[in-house]
Write a protein that holds these residues in place. Structure first.
Motif, PDB file in Angstrom:
ATOM      1  N   ILE A  67      36.362  46.926  45.997  1.00 40.23           N
ATOM      2  CA  ILE A  67      36.193  45.467  45.904  1.00 40.23           C
ATOM      3  C   ILE A  67      37.529  44.811  45.581  1.00 40.23           C
ATOM      4  CG2 ILE A  67      35.190  43.628  44.488  1.00 40.23           C
ATOM      5  CD1 ILE A  67      32.624  45.296  44.402  1.00 40.23           C
ATOM      6  N   LYS A  68      38.259  45.381  44.630  1.00 43.64           N
ATOM      7  CA  LYS A  68      39.570  44.829  44.266  1.00 43.64           C
ATOM      8  C   LYS A  68      40.508  44.815  45.470  1.00 43.64           C
ATOM      9  CE  LYS A  68      39.351  46.274  39.451  1.00 43.64           C
ATOM     10  NZ  LYS A  68      39.875  47.218  38.445  1.00 43.64           N
ATOM     11  N   LYS A  69      40.501  45.883  46.249  1.00 42.45           N
ATOM     12  CA  LYS A  69      41.363  45.950  47.435  1.00 42.45           C
ATOM     13  C   LYS A  69      40.966  44.907  48.463  1.00 42.45           C
ATOM     14  CE  LYS A  69      42.469  50.809  46.903  1.00 42.45           C
ATOM     15  NZ  LYS A  69      42.193  52.170  47.337  1.00 42.45           N
ATOM     16  N   ALA A  70      39.669  44.715  48.670  1.00 44.14           N
ATOM     17  CA  ALA A  70      39.196  43.728  49.631  1.00 44.14           C
ATOM     18  C   ALA A  70      39.567  42.313  49.206  1.00 44.14           C
ATOM     19  CB  ALA A  70      37.684  43.847  49.805  1.00 44.14           C
ATOM     20  N   ILE A  71      39.462  42.040  47.923  1.00 43.29           N
ATOM     21  CA  ILE A  71      39.724  40.701  47.400  1.00 43.29           C
ATOM     22  C   ILE A  71      41.204  40.344  47.472  1.00 43.29           C
ATOM     23  CG2 ILE A  71      39.760  39.404  45.229  1.00 43.29           C
ATOM     24  CD1 ILE A  71      37.020  40.607  44.656  1.00 43.29           C
ATOM     25  N   THR A  72      42.080  41.302  47.240  1.00 42.25           N
ATOM     26  CA  THR A  72      43.516  41.003  47.229  1.00 42.25           C
ATOM     27  C   THR A  72      44.024  40.530  48.586  1.00 42.25           C
ATOM     28  OG1 THR A  72      44.107  43.309  47.622  1.00 42.25           O
ATOM     29  CG2 THR A  72      44.020  42.582  45.329  1.00 42.25           C
ATOM     30  N   GLY A  73      43.280  40.769  49.633  1.00 42.70           N
ATOM     31  CA  GLY A  73      43.688  40.309  50.959  1.00 42.70           C
ATOM     32  C   GLY A  73      43.467  38.827  51.203  1.00 42.70           C
ATOM     33  N   PHE A  74      42.884  38.118  50.247  1.00 45.77           N
ATOM     34  CA  PHE A  74      42.577  36.699  50.402  1.00 45.77           C
ATOM     35  C   PHE A  74      43.412  35.882  49.428  1.00 45.77           C
ATOM     36  CE2 PHE A  74      38.876  38.876  52.028  1.00 45.77           C
ATOM     37  CZ  PHE A  74      38.549  38.142  53.159  1.00 45.77           C
ATOM     38  N   SER A  75      44.395  35.192  49.946  1.00 38.75           N
ATOM     39  CA  SER A  75      45.292  34.403  49.091  1.00 38.75           C
ATOM     40  C   SER A  75      44.612  33.159  48.528  1.00 38.75           C
ATOM     41  CB  SER A  75      46.544  34.002  49.869  1.00 38.75           C
ATOM     42  OG  SER A  75      46.185  33.189  50.978  1.00 38.75           O
ATOM     43  N   SER A  76      43.492  32.748  49.091  1.00 38.32           N
ATOM     44  CA  SER A  76      42.812  31.543  48.616  1.00 38.32           C
ATOM     45  C   SER A  76      41.943  31.792  47.387  1.00 38.32           C
ATOM     46  CB  SER A  76      41.959  30.942  49.733  1.00 38.32           C
ATOM     47  OG  SER A  76      40.961  31.861  50.127  1.00 38.32           O
ATOM     48  N   ILE A  77      41.794  33.061  46.967  1.00 35.90           N
ATOM     49  CA  ILE A  77      40.980  33.362  45.787  1.00 35.90           C
ATOM     50  C   ILE A  77      41.753  32.991  44.528  1.00 35.90           C
ATOM     51  CG2 ILE A  77      39.922  35.195  44.414  1.00 35.90           C
ATOM     52  CD1 ILE A  77      39.130  36.548  47.020  1.00 35.90           C
ATOM     53  N   ILE A  78      41.124  32.176  43.699  1.00 39.20           N
ATOM     54  CA  ILE A  78      41.723  31.716  42.453  1.00 39.20           C
ATOM     55  C   ILE A  78      41.346  32.660  41.309  1.00 39.20           C
ATOM     56  CG2 ILE A  78      41.764  29.833  40.769  1.00 39.20           C
ATOM     57  CD1 ILE A  78      41.068  27.992  43.217  1.00 39.20           C
ATOM     58  N   GLU A  79      40.070  33.020  41.260  1.00 41.31           N
ATOM     59  CA  GLU A  79      39.593  33.937  40.225  1.00 41.31           C
ATOM     60  C   GLU A  79      38.331  34.631  40.717  1.00 41.31           C
ATOM     61  OE1 GLU A  79      36.931  31.614  37.075  1.00 41.31           O
ATOM     62  OE2 GLU A  79      38.886  30.654  37.309  1.00 41.31           O
ATOM     63  N   TRP A  80      38.031  35.758  40.087  1.00 41.08           N
ATOM     64  CA  TRP A  80      36.809  36.467  40.441  1.00 41.08           C
ATOM     65  C   TRP A  80      36.324  37.284  39.258  1.00 41.08           C
ATOM     66  CZ3 TRP A  80      36.358  41.891  40.751  1.00 41.08           C
ATOM     67  CH2 TRP A  80      37.550  42.584  40.642  1.00 41.08           C
ATOM     68  N   SER A  81      35.027  37.560  39.261  1.00 41.55           N
ATOM     69  CA  SER A  81      34.455  38.412  38.223  1.00 41.55           C
ATOM     70  C   SER A  81      33.285  39.187  38.821  1.00 41.55           C
ATOM     71  CB  SER A  81      33.991  37.584  37.021  1.00 41.55           C
ATOM     72  OG  SER A  81      32.972  36.689  37.409  1.00 41.55           O
ATOM     73  N   GLN A  82      33.015  40.338  38.233  1.00 39.09           N
ATOM     74  CA  GLN A  82      31.948  41.226  38.698  1.00 39.09           C
ATOM     75  C   GLN A  82      31.052  41.523  37.502  1.00 39.09           C
ATOM     76  OE1 GLN A  82      31.833  42.882  42.013  1.00 39.09           O
ATOM     77  NE2 GLN A  82      29.740  43.161  41.342  1.00 39.09           N
ATOM     78  N   ASP A  83      29.755  41.224  37.612  1.00 35.24           N
ATOM     79  CA  ASP A  83      28.812  41.501  36.536  1.00 35.24           C
ATOM     80  C   ASP A  83      28.215  42.888  36.753  1.00 35.24           C
ATOM     81  OD1 ASP A  83      26.892  41.622  34.587  1.00 35.24           O
ATOM     82  OD2 ASP A  83      25.946  39.717  35.096  1.00 35.24           O
ATOM     83  N   LEU A  84      28.779  43.883  36.107  1.00 39.68           N
ATOM     84  CA  LEU A  84      28.336  45.265  36.294  1.00 39.68           C
ATOM     85  C   LEU A  84      27.048  45.574  35.541  1.00 39.68           C
ATOM     86  CD1 LEU A  84      31.789  47.034  36.067  1.00 39.68           C
ATOM     87  CD2 LEU A  84      30.506  46.416  38.119  1.00 39.68           C
TER      88      LEU A  84
END
Length: 82
Positions: A21-38
């Protein structure tokens, strides 16, 4: 400038899945913040981005073998988009 909140259900079974998930997210420069509720059964992924990248992000997550279902997209000002 508008911001969008994406709510995505994911399937995470191992720490490798979270790394994917972290690898997939880093490809998007428009992401400001993210969180995962495990702790949640749906393993909710919450993304704040400068644009609606929901479809592209779900596709990217599937490419890295993380099953993901888009639940909702909101404009940060309060309007539901989906």
């Amino acid at each position: 400038m508008s911001q969008f909140i994406l709510i995505i259900s994911t399937v995470i079974r191992t720490p490798f899945d979270l790394d994917s998930i972290k690898k997939a997210i880093t490809g998007f420069s428009s992401i400001i913040e993210w969180s995962q509720d495990l702790d949640d059964t749906d393993k909710i992924l919450r993304i704040v981005a400068d644009e609606d990248i929901s479809k592209k992000l779900v596709q990217q997550l599937e490419r890295v073998e993380v099953h993901a279902i888009l639940l909702d997209v909101f404009e940060k000002r309060g309007g539901k988009l989906l």
